[in-house]
Design an enzyme around this catalytic site. Structure first.
Site, PDB file in Angstrom:
ATOM      1  N   TYR A 273     -12.868 101.091  -8.958  1.00  0.00           N
ATOM      2  CA  TYR A 273     -12.005  99.955  -8.686  1.00  0.00           C
ATOM      3  C   TYR A 273     -12.509  98.628  -9.274  1.00  0.00           C
ATOM      4  O   TYR A 273     -13.693  98.395  -9.418  1.00  0.00           O
ATOM      5  CB  TYR A 273     -11.857  99.778  -7.175  1.00  0.00           C
ATOM      6  CG  TYR A 273     -11.033  98.603  -6.782  1.00  0.00           C
ATOM      7  CD1 TYR A 273      -9.658  98.661  -6.856  1.00  0.00           C
ATOM      8  CD2 TYR A 273     -11.647  97.433  -6.366  1.00  0.00           C
ATOM      9  CE1 TYR A 273      -8.897  97.562  -6.486  1.00  0.00           C
ATOM     10  CE2 TYR A 273     -10.887  96.345  -5.995  1.00  0.00           C
ATOM     11  CZ  TYR A 273      -9.517  96.413  -6.059  1.00  0.00           C
ATOM     12  OH  TYR A 273      -8.773  95.325  -5.702  1.00  0.00           O
TER      13      TYR A 273
ATOM     14  N   ASP B 281      -9.083  97.937   0.492  1.00  0.00           N
ATOM     15  CA  ASP B 281     -10.020  97.868  -0.635  1.00  0.00           C
ATOM     16  C   ASP B 281     -11.403  97.417  -0.170  1.00  0.00           C
ATOM     17  O   ASP B 281     -12.381  97.556  -0.905  1.00  0.00           O
ATOM     18  CB  ASP B 281      -9.516  96.874  -1.700  1.00  0.00           C
ATOM     19  CG  ASP B 281      -8.403  97.475  -2.544  1.00  0.00           C
ATOM     20  OD1 ASP B 281      -8.319  98.711  -2.652  1.00  0.00           O
ATOM     21  OD2 ASP B 281      -7.606  96.690  -3.115  1.00  0.00           O
TER      22      ASP B 281
ATOM     23  N   HIS C 103     -15.588  78.481  10.005  1.00  0.00           N
ATOM     24  CA  HIS C 103     -14.462  78.361  10.935  1.00  0.00           C
ATOM     25  C   HIS C 103     -13.173  78.331  10.111  1.00  0.00           C
ATOM     26  O   HIS C 103     -12.290  77.518  10.368  1.00  0.00           O
ATOM     27  CB  HIS C 103     -14.590  77.087  11.793  1.00  0.00           C
ATOM     28  CG  HIS C 103     -15.638  77.169  12.852  1.00  0.00           C
ATOM     29  ND1 HIS C 103     -15.457  76.687  14.127  1.00  0.00           N
ATOM     30  CD2 HIS C 103     -16.893  77.689  12.836  1.00  0.00           C
ATOM     31  CE1 HIS C 103     -16.554  76.902  14.844  1.00  0.00           C
ATOM     32  NE2 HIS C 103     -17.444  77.495  14.079  1.00  0.00           N
TER      33      HIS C 103
ATOM     34  N   HIS D 255     -14.530  82.300  19.033  1.00  0.00           N
ATOM     35  CA  HIS D 255     -15.389  81.483  18.204  1.00  0.00           C
ATOM     36  C   HIS D 255     -14.862  81.504  16.754  1.00  0.00           C
ATOM     37  O   HIS D 255     -13.899  80.796  16.466  1.00  0.00           O
ATOM     38  CB  HIS D 255     -16.838  81.974  18.342  1.00  0.00           C
ATOM     39  CG  HIS D 255     -17.838  81.118  17.648  1.00  0.00           C
ATOM     40  ND1 HIS D 255     -19.195  81.250  17.843  1.00  0.00           N
ATOM     41  CD2 HIS D 255     -17.695  80.133  16.739  1.00  0.00           C
ATOM     42  CE1 HIS D 255     -19.827  80.369  17.088  1.00  0.00           C
ATOM     43  NE2 HIS D 255     -18.944  79.679  16.406  1.00  0.00           N
TER      44      HIS D 255
ATOM     45  N   HIS E 206     -21.253  82.121   7.956  1.00  0.00           N
ATOM     46  CA  HIS E 206     -20.454  81.770   9.133  1.00  0.00           C
ATOM     47  C   HIS E 206     -19.530  80.614   8.742  1.00  0.00           C
ATOM     48  O   HIS E 206     -19.970  79.646   8.143  1.00  0.00           O
ATOM     49  CB  HIS E 206     -21.383  81.330  10.274  1.00  0.00           C
ATOM     50  CG  HIS E 206     -20.649  80.795  11.470  1.00  0.00           C
ATOM     51  ND1 HIS E 206     -19.633  81.486  12.082  1.00  0.00           N
ATOM     52  CD2 HIS E 206     -20.782  79.625  12.158  1.00  0.00           C
ATOM     53  CE1 HIS E 206     -19.177  80.775  13.113  1.00  0.00           C
ATOM     54  NE2 HIS E 206     -19.851  79.643  13.171  1.00  0.00           N
TER      55      HIS E 206
END
Lengths: 233, 233, 233, 233
Positions: free
Chosen positions: B231, B122, B99, B173, B97
């Site tokens: 790839y 991709d 910001h 958020h 998580h």
């Protein structure tokens, strides 16, 4: 590992290592190759190897048809695009592909980058071309190989010379640049990113900003590239 | 301090330390966890501790119901969101998580991030989903716990698989990402931030830029994730 | 040089040195002060001295009426603004002034920064207030002194508490932040710059983005500042 | 190599080396000169030499008519522009030219940068002037020489003093700044880039943002430049 490819492995390695220093790549989202015209091969970054773990000997040697000639690792997934360009454009010895932020954003808009100033004109006298996304049939086929042809077709249709214009945006994808050396191709990638950012800002500040006038385009290009060139800051 | 959690503490520590290096966090505005599926626990950043003062042994061990199992510090305030996701999504072993600037700005707009190019394709073949802000009753309740359900509900309603789409914006958020390892989850956070910035620029440069066409979405996803994937740049 | 001001000189020095590290200042365009409530003085950056030449002993000691008490150098030209705020707001011990890019751009627009997300709500539950430019008579008078009153008047008119809202934009000028310590005031300056950048991007991406809903504002503020606060990432 | 130019070579070298540190140049896209008014010469960056390979002795000595007086390398291609300004503006001893991102974007829009705040007013009390692109005849002639006249003509037409306004945008090209020393000219380039970025953001956030009111312009300029100046942060 063959010693005869020592020089292009060194060139490709040094040029690849410039990409993170110039802020042009996140993780492994970029690759540089360096060609040996006599041997008709090029050295290219191996696939998926982080820059901090690269070394000259890890560079993979590939011929102009995309066949692996020497090296222990798998070459970059964009290798066939490099091969096509080397095969058809005889005077380039370095190619760079990145997903640099501003150039990629322009590629995603499917717009050419307008020539707004002398920073741009010092390097090319036309808008930076954006090749349209390829037809679905080409995508389903040999995609990276077709990407090379998509670039060449774009230049043909727009009447551009790959020696005058050393950069292109592949629509919805990202930029490719090239040059007489791998170093020059990297230089062109950094110039393109700067020009792309400035053009974005120019349109934001003045949506009706005019393109650079012809006399200035001609002057700036000639002082750098003309027969009496004298440019350098 | 129990030695049996040594490995996930190391993984969580190393992954947390990547966040400031990748420019994804200001101060302590982010956290990474690493799970041990056999023990049904995860190691997570302690709350409010600056990155430069972290160490593996400071990581807090929490079970999939959010109970603290081992460790001297208070776990991140987002711990219950991590717990809910680990409990219900069996094949993830790392959650991040942050910001980060551009992804958070998109979350604040309550819009999905449109798929505009191959950098996006991709990694996932759909727009980056944005979960709507939760109902007031859920907010007043066990907020961080409900955030986990808000994410899962968003995936259910959009018919998405957490194994195909390893990132989400929580409306108003900020982003969460995950993956088979904590390192992969951090990688996804950096990719999301880059994709978010490029999509923002794309719309600024061309407000009517089209989404990536289906054939290209399919091609790019398959060359990285399909049965014949090849790839890596 | 008096030893009794040792602690606030150290605090002010350490806090000032954080500004360039956090990317909040160009050259000397910023200053931090640290107050000693018992002595009713504060230590502040000397005027025009580059950060790399600062030291604790160069900090100037000034009382709450703006008189120089100790130190060999001239204090920052914003000293009187600091003095006014310390004199009237009894519970702050640190003040920061910067011309950080995004916060200053918002100040130049004379708009409050709307509360768009939880990054903002984790720190304050209202829009970041922008004090209007002062009347011409005040400008012609004791300008920096009046800037302090301009800030306080803005809080009175908007019904804000300086303890709940630790930041302000001075219209056409730039931000001021404060806190219980000089370190906290610097933290608030960095948070403000991040919130200002995200709010700018939010409006660019979605010009009709809604403000954060009340339930989320309340939840995020309370988990960090309420009686049962538990926040920390 | 003559020793009599030692001081200006050192000054020019030190000032040139500030450009990459301040983020104002990509590759060699910039140059600084330092003048010796008694000798009527200036030291300037050699053409095309990367910053990391510069040294004081590589600086080229040129007179105010653009003739090379001392040095082994070719001077910057912008040398004649520097020469013209030194010849006609008696009180400047340093000049800087960059293609810094935001200032160059404004130059490409052919707009003056509006004075929106005190960061701007601390340095100049008018909009940053943008000289229009020159006539085609001038471009075809001695281009860099004419660029100097284009700048001076812009100042004459707008009634500006080069001592009050130490910066200009050359339309479709990029900024030039100057000052009493080479260091001051570099300082002005960094201030201009910051002011250019903030003005861009101000208009994006509030397209109808008003210019700074006269009383504030006057106050901020006088506290830094007036007879009773006291400014310094």
């Amino acid at each position: 590992m063959s010693k005869k490819y020592h020089d292009i492995r060194e060139s490709a390695y040094e040029a690849n290592m410039q990409l993170p220093k110039l802020g042009l790549v996140l993780f492994t989202f970029g690759n540089v190759s360096a060609a040996d015209r006599e041997e008709r091969v090029f050295a290219i970054k191996p696939s998926g190897v982080p820059y901090e773990k690269l070394s000259p000997k890890k560079m993979v040697i590939v011929d102009f048809d995309g066949n692996i000639i020497d090296g222990d690792l798998r070459p970059s997934s964009d290798t066939k695009t490099h091969a096509v360009l080397y095969k058809h454009w005889e005077n380039i010895n370095g190619i760079v592909h990145t997903h640099s932020t501003y150039a990629t954003a322009w590629a995603q808009t499917q717009r050419d980058i307008p020539i707004f100033g002398t920073t741009h004109a010092d390097h090319l006298t036309v808008d930076v071309p954006c090749a349209p996304p390829m037809d679905d049939e080409m995508i389903k086929g040999d995609y990276e190989y077709e990407t090379g042809f998509q670039i060449m077709n774009c230049f043909k249709e727009k009447g551009l010379s790959y020696e005058d214009v050393e950069m292109v945006l592949v629509g919805n994808h990202a930029p490719f640049t090239w040059g007489k050396t791998a170093d020059k191709a990297v230089y062109n990638s950094a110039v393109l990113e700067s020009v792309a950012q400035m053009a974005y800002l120019t349109e934001q500040i003045n949506p009706s900003a005019p393109r650079l006038k012809d006399a200035l385009i001609k002057k700036h290009f000639e002082r750098k590239h003309g027969p009496n060139s004298y440019y350098g800051q």
